[in-house]
Design a protein around this motif. Structure first.
Motif, PDB file in Angstrom:
ATOM      1  N   PRO A   1      -0.162  -8.980 -70.070  1.00  0.00           N
ATOM      2  CA  PRO A   1       0.479  -8.370 -71.406  1.00  0.00           C
ATOM      3  C   PRO A   1       0.817  -6.909 -71.017  1.00  0.00           C
ATOM      4  O   PRO A   1       0.107  -6.113 -70.513  1.00  0.00           O
ATOM      5  CB  PRO A   1      -0.623  -8.569 -72.331  1.00  0.00           C
ATOM      6  CG  PRO A   1      -1.485  -9.678 -71.759  1.00  0.00           C
ATOM      7  CD  PRO A   1      -1.472  -9.603 -70.375  1.00  0.00           C
TER       8      PRO A   1
ATOM      9  N   THR B   1       4.946  -7.321 -66.288  1.00  0.00           N
ATOM     10  CA  THR B   1       5.041  -7.971 -67.479  1.00  0.00           C
ATOM     11  C   THR B   1       6.032  -9.184 -67.644  1.00  0.00           C
ATOM     12  O   THR B   1       6.054  -9.726 -68.673  1.00  0.00           O
ATOM     13  CB  THR B   1       5.263  -6.814 -68.892  1.00  0.00           C
ATOM     14  OG1 THR B   1       6.659  -6.346 -68.189  1.00  0.00           O
ATOM     15  CG2 THR B   1       4.303  -5.753 -68.666  1.00  0.00           C
ATOM     16  N   ASP B   2       6.921  -9.382 -66.622  1.00  0.00           N
ATOM     17  CA  ASP B   2       7.826 -10.587 -66.684  1.00  0.00           C
ATOM     18  C   ASP B   2       7.701 -11.275 -65.150  1.00  0.00           C
ATOM     19  O   ASP B   2       8.315 -10.682 -64.172  1.00  0.00           O
ATOM     20  CB  ASP B   2       9.275  -9.949 -66.808  1.00  0.00           C
ATOM     21  CG  ASP B   2      10.296 -10.882 -67.059  1.00  0.00           C
ATOM     22  OD1 ASP B   2      10.076 -12.088 -66.331  1.00  0.00           O
ATOM     23  OD2 ASP B   2      11.531 -10.867 -67.687  1.00  0.00           O
TER      24      ASP B   2
ATOM     25  N   GLU C   1      -0.700 -21.527 -70.660  1.00  0.00           N
ATOM     26  CA  GLU C   1      -0.516 -21.462 -71.903  1.00  0.00           C
ATOM     27  C   GLU C   1      -1.110 -20.133 -72.277  1.00  0.00           C
ATOM     28  O   GLU C   1      -0.587 -19.502 -73.215  1.00  0.00           O
ATOM     29  CB  GLU C   1      -1.327 -22.372 -73.023  1.00  0.00           C
ATOM     30  CG  GLU C   1      -0.806 -23.645 -72.892  1.00  0.00           C
ATOM     31  CD  GLU C   1      -1.535 -24.721 -73.595  1.00  0.00           C
ATOM     32  OE1 GLU C   1      -2.138 -24.347 -74.623  1.00  0.00           O
ATOM     33  OE2 GLU C   1      -1.354 -26.049 -73.274  1.00  0.00           O
ATOM     34  N   GLU C   2      -1.926 -19.308 -71.763  1.00  0.00           N
ATOM     35  CA  GLU C   2      -2.495 -18.118 -72.099  1.00  0.00           C
ATOM     36  C   GLU C   2      -1.302 -17.046 -71.394  1.00  0.00           C
ATOM     37  O   GLU C   2      -0.873 -17.072 -70.464  1.00  0.00           O
ATOM     38  CB  GLU C   2      -3.954 -17.787 -71.466  1.00  0.00           C
ATOM     39  CG  GLU C   2      -4.895 -18.903 -71.882  1.00  0.00           C
ATOM     40  CD  GLU C   2      -5.192 -20.151 -71.109  1.00  0.00           C
ATOM     41  OE1 GLU C   2      -4.220 -20.404 -70.080  1.00  0.00           O
ATOM     42  OE2 GLU C   2      -5.715 -20.922 -71.723  1.00  0.00           O
ATOM     43  N   LYS C   3      -1.399 -15.952 -71.917  1.00  0.00           N
ATOM     44  CA  LYS C   3      -0.389 -14.869 -71.574  1.00  0.00           C
ATOM     45  C   LYS C   3      -0.666 -14.478 -70.153  1.00  0.00           C
ATOM     46  O   LYS C   3       0.150 -13.935 -69.458  1.00  0.00           O
ATOM     47  CB  LYS C   3      -0.525 -13.822 -72.482  1.00  0.00           C
ATOM     48  CG  LYS C   3       0.660 -12.663 -72.283  1.00  0.00           C
ATOM     49  CD  LYS C   3       1.715 -12.837 -73.305  1.00  0.00           C
ATOM     50  CE  LYS C   3       2.661 -11.487 -73.120  1.00  0.00           C
ATOM     51  NZ  LYS C   3       4.122 -11.991 -73.210  1.00  0.00           N
ATOM     52  N   TRP C   4      -1.848 -14.513 -69.811  1.00  0.00           N
ATOM     53  CA  TRP C   4      -2.483 -13.867 -68.458  1.00  0.00           C
ATOM     54  C   TRP C   4      -2.128 -14.992 -67.374  1.00  0.00           C
ATOM     55  O   TRP C   4      -2.337 -14.556 -66.093  1.00  0.00           O
ATOM     56  CB  TRP C   4      -3.654 -13.352 -68.589  1.00  0.00           C
ATOM     57  CG  TRP C   4      -4.707 -14.378 -69.160  1.00  0.00           C
ATOM     58  CD1 TRP C   4      -5.139 -14.924 -70.186  1.00  0.00           C
ATOM     59  CD2 TRP C   4      -5.462 -15.498 -68.102  1.00  0.00           C
ATOM     60  NE1 TRP C   4      -5.897 -16.010 -70.194  1.00  0.00           N
ATOM     61  CE2 TRP C   4      -6.204 -16.403 -68.998  1.00  0.00           C
ATOM     62  CE3 TRP C   4      -5.233 -15.770 -66.662  1.00  0.00           C
ATOM     63  CZ2 TRP C   4      -6.630 -17.491 -68.388  1.00  0.00           C
ATOM     64  CZ3 TRP C   4      -5.782 -16.976 -66.187  1.00  0.00           C
ATOM     65  CH2 TRP C   4      -6.500 -17.758 -66.947  1.00  0.00           C
TER      66      TRP C   4
ATOM     67  N   ARG D   1       2.989  -2.165 -76.915  1.00  0.00           N
ATOM     68  CA  ARG D   1       3.080  -3.334 -77.876  1.00  0.00           C
ATOM     69  C   ARG D   1       3.663  -3.119 -79.160  1.00  0.00           C
ATOM     70  O   ARG D   1       3.589  -1.808 -79.683  1.00  0.00           O
ATOM     71  CB  ARG D   1       1.762  -4.303 -78.102  1.00  0.00           C
ATOM     72  CG  ARG D   1       1.553  -4.694 -76.771  1.00  0.00           C
ATOM     73  CD  ARG D   1       0.241  -5.622 -76.944  1.00  0.00           C
ATOM     74  NE  ARG D   1      -0.366  -5.839 -75.656  1.00  0.00           N
ATOM     75  CZ  ARG D   1      -1.405  -6.267 -75.568  1.00  0.00           C
ATOM     76  NH1 ARG D   1      -2.303  -6.673 -76.542  1.00  0.00           N
ATOM     77  NH2 ARG D   1      -2.339  -6.370 -74.291  1.00  0.00           N
TER      78      ARG D   1
ATOM     79  N   ARG E   1       4.013 -21.715 -65.637  1.00  0.00           N
ATOM     80  CA  ARG E   1       3.168 -20.842 -66.614  1.00  0.00           C
ATOM     81  C   ARG E   1       1.987 -21.669 -67.401  1.00  0.00           C
ATOM     82  O   ARG E   1       2.424 -22.757 -67.918  1.00  0.00           O
ATOM     83  CB  ARG E   1       4.123 -20.100 -67.603  1.00  0.00           C
ATOM     84  CG  ARG E   1       5.169 -19.387 -66.984  1.00  0.00           C
ATOM     85  CD  ARG E   1       6.324 -19.263 -68.514  1.00  0.00           C
ATOM     86  NE  ARG E   1       6.130 -17.890 -68.907  1.00  0.00           N
ATOM     87  CZ  ARG E   1       5.622 -16.736 -68.788  1.00  0.00           C
ATOM     88  NH1 ARG E   1       5.063 -16.596 -67.538  1.00  0.00           N
ATOM     89  NH2 ARG E   1       5.678 -15.690 -69.349  1.00  0.00           N
TER      90      ARG E   1
ATOM     91  N   GLU F   1       1.375 -12.005 -64.127  1.00  0.00           N
ATOM     92  CA  GLU F   1       1.894 -11.355 -65.413  1.00  0.00           C
ATOM     93  C   GLU F   1       0.810 -11.033 -66.399  1.00  0.00           C
ATOM     94  O   GLU F   1      -0.314 -11.688 -66.622  1.00  0.00           O
ATOM     95  CB  GLU F   1       2.826 -12.717 -65.867  1.00  0.00           C
ATOM     96  CG  GLU F   1       3.467 -12.006 -67.197  1.00  0.00           C
ATOM     97  CD  GLU F   1       4.442 -13.031 -67.859  1.00  0.00           C
ATOM     98  OE1 GLU F   1       5.693 -12.875 -67.504  1.00  0.00           O
ATOM     99  OE2 GLU F   1       4.160 -13.737 -68.688  1.00  0.00           O
TER     100      GLU F   1
END
Length: 145
Positions: free
Chosen positions: A139, A83-84, A116-119, A145, A114, A137
């Motif tokens: 979510p 997650t990080d 733009e998308e969280k994944w 959450r 990184r 990474e």
């Protein structure tokens, strides 16, 4: 019926060296180090922190039916999720693992930093035999959450 992925075989040349790499540098938990029978084969099972799937390093065991033996370094694309990504990179690098910078994939291929998308944040490393790992990474699970 559920089908769960529990163990992935990772081909290595030296069990002790590989065990030390995964345990001491990658932080995997060493679960088992045993021989099946006196003088016949040895296997070492290790589990990444928080994972339900382990890896097994094996030596001297007969080939399994339907599964030809892979050469050390032939396994590529094993993927761990965190997650990080920055904390994961710092931990691996701090333990002496040669790890790429954080990268993302775009229309032109891989680029620094990184996405733009969280994944879309990755890093890569190899074990001493050249087996290739990806760390992505992802979510946090919905329950967190």
């Amino acid at each position: 019926m559920e089908w769960t992925l529990e163990v992935v075989a990772v081909p290595v040349t030296d069990l002790d060296r590989a065990k030390a790499f995964y345990r001491d540098r990658c932080g995997f938990r060493a679960d088992v180090d045993a021989s099946f029978f006196e003088g016949v084969g040895r296997f070492v099972q290790l589990t990444p922190p928080g994972s339900h799937c382990s890896i097994v390093l094996e030596s001297g065991l007969p080939d399994s039916p339907g599964r030809p033996r892979m050469l050390p370094g032939a396994l590529q694309g094993l993927q761990l999720c965190v997650t990080d990504i920055e904390a994961a990179r710092a931990e691996l690098a701090g333990r002496g693992v040669e790890v790429t910078p954080v990268l993302h994939v775009g229309a032109a291929g891989w680029a620094a930093g990184r996405g733009e998308e969280k994944w879309n944040a990755f890093l890569f490393f190899q074990d001493p035999d050249g087996n290739g790992w990806t760390v992505q990474e992802a979510p946090a699970p919905l329950s967190e959450r």
